[in-house]
Scaffold this motif. Structure first.
Motif, mmCIF file in Angstrom:
data_model
loop_
_atom_site.group_PDB
_atom_site.id
_atom_site.type_symbol
_atom_site.label_atom_id
_atom_site.label_comp_id
_atom_site.label_asym_id
_atom_site.label_seq_id
_atom_site.Cartn_x
_atom_site.Cartn_y
_atom_site.Cartn_z
ATOM 1 N N ARG A 25 0.830 -1.206 0.000
ATOM 2 C CA ARG A 25 0.000 0.000 0.000
ATOM 3 C C ARG A 25 0.866 1.259 0.000
ATOM 4 N NH1 ARG A 25 -4.008 0.404 -2.397
ATOM 5 N NH2 ARG A 25 -2.867 2.191 -3.209
ATOM 6 N N ASP A 29 1.057 3.930 -3.144
ATOM 7 C CA ASP A 29 0.716 5.337 -2.868
ATOM 8 C C ASP A 29 1.882 6.246 -3.237
ATOM 9 O OD1 ASP A 29 -1.749 4.598 -1.983
ATOM 10 O OD2 ASP A 29 -1.224 4.654 0.161
ATOM 11 N N GLU A 42 0.811 -0.805 -9.602
ATOM 12 C CA GLU A 42 0.478 -2.179 -9.228
ATOM 13 C C GLU A 42 1.283 -3.181 -10.055
ATOM 14 O OE1 GLU A 42 -3.722 -2.412 -9.710
ATOM 15 O OE2 GLU A 42 -4.160 -1.134 -7.968
#
Length: 299
Positions: A25, A29, A42
């Protein structure tokens, strides 16, 4: 930092570590905040995750492959230097290197007063043993010999050797040990070493094998010995050079495991004499398989 923590996870192949989702995460970000799209971030994270399953193996296999290739190249092209280096840094397996280099047609020589140093030296197709291999020759005597030879050049004779070195350091014991292993064989005036007639006669009164075992701690293999072994090996008879001797305890009591070269097999038997690395042994087998031994004798 998070970056270093992820590196550790990748390097150790910890693909199931519970910290991965947290770092995922944070990583995505960060990528987005630096201008990447969520899909691109991703996709990059997926590559890192996949990489963690094989990168450690790949990098290590490449490193080991390069070391193996370079080592093999030196062994094939500069065998004398290769074995001198291996003997210097892996003395525990010295007997194996001794046997291999002799099989290749190279010569393993005992210490020589004008060639030897504090490490294995190469001269032509010879690998010459260092002074510290000789029992009775300590570091102070070795330093004295090497420093004098460096300052004043090689020794011209035994008389020159005795005259140039301090007796309190290079004493009678040192000279006796060096004489016994043949370090002064290039000279013809060994009577000038200051040894008694009995001490000088050691080389005539005892075999080369006996002197090597006493003063070098092992027998130096020779091409003649290797040919002797090859000529006499046949079914029911094994002859080889002892690599290792290990005492074991089994169901029926203690026994000895003997590693032989070039057979590369172990034989077990009870015997009432001492067996050392470098000894040549003759073993008669009952079934030719090396399972049971009829006789075992040192040649």
């Amino acid at each position: 930092t998070d970056t270093d923590n992820v590196r550790k996870l990748v390097g150790k192949k910890l693909v199931d570590d519970p910290k991965w989702p947290i770092y995922e995460r944070s990583f995505i970000d960060g990528c987005i905040s630096n201008g990447m799209t969520p899909t691109e971030a991703e996709s990059l994270w997926a590559e890192i995750l996949t990489h963690s399953s094989y990168s450690f193996n790949e990098s290590h296999s490449m490193a080991y492959a390069m070391i193996s290739y370079e080592t093999a190249w030196f062994k094939a092209n500069y065998p004398e230097a290769f074995y001198a280096a291996m003997l210097e840094y892996d003395n525990k397996n010295a007997i194996l290197y001794f046997l291999e280099l002799v099989e290749l047609g190279l010569t393993l020589s005992p210490p020589d007063i004008n060639i030897s140093t504090d490490r294995y030296e190469v001269q032509g197709d010879k690998v010459v043993m260092p002074f510290q291999q000789v029992h009775g020759v300590g570091p102070k005597a070795i330093d004295s010999i090497l420093n004098d030879r460096y300052m004043n050049g090689p020794y011209a004779s035994c008389e020159d050797f005795v005259h140039r070195l301090p007796k309190r350091v290079v004493n009678k014991r040192v000279k006796k040990s060096l004489h016994a292993v043949g370090a002064f064989d290039s000279f013809t005036d060994e009577s000038e070493l200051g040894l008694t007639a009995i001490e000088l006669s050691i080389k005539l009164a005892t075999s080369k094998r006996e002197r090597e075992k006493e003063y070098l701690g092992m027998v130096i293999p020779s091409t003649k010995l290797m040919n002797y072994i090859d000529d006499r090996r046949h079914d029911g008879l094994v002859i080889g050079i002892v690599e290792s001797v290990k005492e074991k305890v089994g169901k029926w009591g203690p026994y000895v495991m003997i590693g032989l070269y070039p057979e590369q097999r172990y034989f077990a038997n009870d015997f009432d004499f001492e067996l050392d690395q470098g000894d040549v042994v003759l073993i008669e087998l009952k079934n030719g398989r090396g399972r049971s031994i009829k006789t075992l004798s040192v040649l």
